[in-house]
Design an enzyme around this catalytic site. Structure first.
Site, mmCIF file in Angstrom:
data_model
loop_
_atom_site.group_PDB
_atom_site.id
_atom_site.type_symbol
_atom_site.label_atom_id
_atom_site.label_comp_id
_atom_site.label_asym_id
_atom_site.label_seq_id
_atom_site.Cartn_x
_atom_site.Cartn_y
_atom_site.Cartn_z
ATOM 1 N N PHE A 1 -0.511 10.679 -7.355
ATOM 2 C CA PHE A 1 -0.359 9.230 -7.190
ATOM 3 C C PHE A 1 -1.016 8.474 -8.344
ATOM 4 C CE2 PHE A 1 -0.588 10.773 -2.662
ATOM 5 C CZ PHE A 1 0.780 10.801 -2.504
ATOM 6 N N TRP B 1 2.324 1.674 -3.445
ATOM 7 C CA TRP B 1 1.312 2.129 -4.407
ATOM 8 C C TRP B 1 1.374 3.650 -4.556
ATOM 9 C CZ3 TRP B 1 -3.000 5.338 -3.869
ATOM 10 C CH2 TRP B 1 -3.903 5.317 -4.926
ATOM 11 N N HIS B 2 1.750 4.356 -3.482
ATOM 12 C CA HIS B 2 1.814 5.812 -3.527
ATOM 13 C C HIS B 2 3.093 6.305 -4.201
ATOM 14 C CE1 HIS B 2 -1.199 5.240 -0.327
ATOM 15 N NE2 HIS B 2 -1.679 6.402 -0.727
ATOM 16 N N GLY B 3 4.129 5.483 -4.247
ATOM 17 C CA GLY B 3 5.361 5.902 -4.903
ATOM 18 C C GLY B 3 6.526 5.030 -4.478
ATOM 19 N N GLY C 1 0.817 -1.206 0.000
ATOM 20 C CA GLY C 1 0.000 0.000 0.000
ATOM 21 C C GLY C 1 0.851 1.256 0.000
#
Length: 316
Positions: free
Chosen positions: A316, A169-171, A166
């Site tokens: 994102f 997923w943002h970077g 998770g």
């Protein structure tokens, strides 16, 4: 049509085809009456959260993080509380606007935030924060990994892997990995020591539960340091300044902006939790609604003159 549906296209809610597509294939009515009224309220509430809360505190958040290695601990504390409000006002505001815009077209999008900062523990937080993402992580990562099946050690492993992914997923940055690892650790610790009678995440917090709400908010806010910082070094400097109570000057303007923003956010969330809907203001007496509308309009005028602040989740 599902992929291109514009209200939720850029930042969510992250709808699923099996829920949204059936709404495209039936005859829909143009929003009128109560549907129109609630749609406009959602859009207005979203704009208020974005402009009056998120954008108002953003400059002071930037100042705190730009001076992460030198600012005093009070400035850093105000900055991270400000960012907690900024990302919440920014993203929940976007979700309200998306839901209201979709409702004008006869489409009902899922609720994406349910007063997460009133949560009494980290599990409650993740059931009320960015619900469309947290349920996606649960259904497509956590459960396929084994979920709650197997030994306690396997469950802790599944929680950590899910939250690490998770974060990624943002970077692809160590700051996001650390953010995910902290939340995975929080969830594992809470599972180990949780109370079986902790109640529902939609219950109103009682006076007895206020310490738990405060601890949860403080723990989540600490993780936002790694989410917001540009580099791991900046995040470590920021955290170090807080924990060592580094001395330094305090910006009174920042305090006078962030503290009222926190109070307004809490008032909105409590009103929504009591009413059980996000358009809680509709249920207020006419005189109180009028005062609220007038205050909101004045706030829009005061805080809408600066340069626009892009939505955080657009990156994102």
């Amino acid at each position: 049509v599902f992929v291109a549906f514009f209200p939720q296209l850029v930042a969510g809610p992250i709808e699923r085809a099996r829920r949204l597509q059936p709404q495209f294939t039936v005859r829909r009515k143009v929003a009128r009456g109560d549907d129109l009224w609630t749609a406009l309220h959602l859009i207005g509430l979203g704009l208020f959260k974005k402009v009056v809360i998120a954008d108002a505190v953003a400059p002071y958040v930037n100042e705190a993080f730009d001076a992460a290695g030198t600012a005093g601990w009070i400035t850093l504390l105000v900055g991270i509380v400000g960012f907690s409000l900024q990302i919440y006002g920014d993203f929940s505001g976007y979700s309200h606007i998306a839901r209201g815009s979709a409702r004008l077209l006869g489409i009902e999008l899922m609720v994406n935030f349910n007063q997460p900062y009133l949560s009494r523990n980290i599990s409650h937080f993740w059931r009320t924060w960015h619900i469309s993402l947290s349920t996606w992580l649960r259904d497509y990562l956590y459960i396929p990994l084994g979920g709650n099946r197997g030994t306690e050690a396997a469950i802790y492993r599944n929680l950590m892997i899910t939250m690490l992914l998770g974060g990624l997923w943002h970077g692809a940055a160590w700051t996001f990995v650390t953010w995910g690892a902290l939340h995975g650790g929080y969830l594992a610790v809470h599972r180990r020591f949780r109370s079986r009678t902790s109640g529902s995440e939609t219950d109103m917090p009682s006076l007895r539960s206020l310490p738990a709400v405060f601890v949860t908010f403080a723990g989540v806010s600490l993780t936002w340091i790694f989410f917001r910082a540009a580099t791991f070094t900046e995040a470590w400097d920021y955290l170090g300044g807080l924990l060592t109570l580094r001395p330094g000057e305090v910006s009174r303007t920042a305090v006078w902006i962030v503290v009222p923003a926190l109070l307004v956010t809490v008032i909105i969330d409590i009103a929504q939790r009591r009413a059980g809907v996000h358009e809680a203001i509709i249920q207020w007496p006419a005189a109180v609604r009028g005062l609220a509308y007038a205050a909101a309009l004045m706030a829009f005028v005061v805080f809408s003159g600066d340069a626009p602040v892009p939505f955080i989740y657009f990156q994102f």
